[in-house]
Motif scaffolding. Structure first.
Motif, mmCIF file in Angstrom:
data_model
loop_
_atom_site.group_PDB
_atom_site.id
_atom_site.type_symbol
_atom_site.label_atom_id
_atom_site.label_comp_id
_atom_site.label_asym_id
_atom_site.label_seq_id
_atom_site.Cartn_x
_atom_site.Cartn_y
_atom_site.Cartn_z
ATOM 1 N N ARG A 19 1.130 4.343 -2.825
ATOM 2 C CA ARG A 19 0.768 5.558 -2.604
ATOM 3 C C ARG A 19 2.004 6.473 -3.039
ATOM 4 O O ARG A 19 1.639 7.668 -3.545
ATOM 5 N N TYR B 176 0.889 -1.146 -0.041
ATOM 6 C CA TYR B 176 0.010 0.049 -0.059
ATOM 7 C C TYR B 176 0.988 1.340 -0.216
ATOM 8 O O TYR B 176 0.657 2.325 -0.752
ATOM 9 N N LEU C 199 -7.260 5.430 -3.999
ATOM 10 C CA LEU C 199 -6.462 5.108 -2.644
ATOM 11 C C LEU C 199 -6.928 6.306 -2.035
ATOM 12 O O LEU C 199 -6.594 5.913 -0.684
ATOM 13 N N LYS D 132 -5.438 7.114 -8.435
ATOM 14 C CA LYS D 132 -5.285 8.036 -7.083
ATOM 15 C C LYS D 132 -6.480 8.442 -6.409
ATOM 16 O O LYS D 132 -6.229 8.504 -4.917
ATOM 17 N N ILE E 288 -4.839 0.282 6.360
ATOM 18 C CA ILE E 288 -5.163 -0.429 5.185
ATOM 19 C C ILE E 288 -5.425 -2.055 5.307
ATOM 20 O O ILE E 288 -6.073 -2.789 4.795
ATOM 21 N N PHE F 201 -2.901 -3.114 -9.452
ATOM 22 C CA PHE F 201 -3.715 -2.365 -9.061
ATOM 23 C C PHE F 201 -4.711 -1.524 -10.295
ATOM 24 O O PHE F 201 -5.888 -1.555 -10.110
#
Length: 200
Positions: free
Chosen positions: A102, A98, A170, A167, A180, A135
């Motif tokens: 990011r 995660y 997330l 984006k 998460i 992803f």
């Protein structure tokens, strides 16, 4: 010779990978009171079926941890219980993956800069790129899962650039879940697969 059919469950734990490893067989593993197989669901507890070991890797820790298994004698399935810091079939913790996503998709760091920030945990930039591509490939299914978990959330439209859509997703995960691991565990329980499962 009978072939065992296996399935996995993810259970939430606030224990760190290091503490989980240290506790070993003394960890308070979940004890199901019925078979979790949707095709069975018999109201009789599956029997303990030993352990297997799997890798877990963080920036500061690497080990082979114990995974508790159970066996249902009625449907024949073996059920493995993964702690929530794990993702099925990935040795890096969900927190590491995660964070990498990011860095790449939210903060727009280059792959090499992300490698530096992650203490060169991954082998190559291509390794990081694999997670970003996975992803992207799963974005539609992740949004379906988020729609079920957060019914009132405003999801990015299909016409949006894929990178911008990723984006925004997330951002939704960061805002909608305490951690998460919370998202990952609830997503898996709701959908029956991880948010980075391979799509066929």
């Amino acid at each position: 010779m009978a072939v065992l059919i296996t399935m996995q469950q993810i259970f939430y734990t606030s224990v760190s990978p290091e503490e989980y490893y240290r506790l070993g067989k003394d960890f308070p593993f979940p004890v199901p009171d019925s078979c979790p197989n949707p095709g069975c669901l018999v109201k009789i507890a599956p029997q303990k079926h030993g352990f297997y070991r799997r890798n877990v890797v963080t920036p500061d820790f690497s080990a082979r941890i114990l995974i508790r298994r159970y066996h249902c004698k009625y449907c024949g399935k073996t059920i493995s219980y993964l702690p929530s810091f794990c993702l099925p079939y990935f040795q890096y913790t969900v927190e590491v993956i995660y964070t990498a996503l990011r860095y790449i998709l939210v903060f727009c760091y280059s792959l090499r800069a992300s490698l530096q920030l992650l203490k060169r945990l991954f082998w190559t930039p291509a390794h990081l790129q694999f997670y970003a591509r996975r992803f992207f490939a799963n974005l539609y299914h992740i949004k379906l899962g988020l729609r079920q978990l957060l019914p009132r959330v405003e999801l990015p439209g299909e016409n949006l650039d894929k990178r911008e859509g990723a984006k925004k997703v997330l951002h939704i995960v960061a805002a909608g879940f305490a951690h998460i691991q919370t998202f990952s565990t609830r997503f898996y329980a709701q959908c029956g697969y991880s948010f980075l499962a391979p799509r066929t």
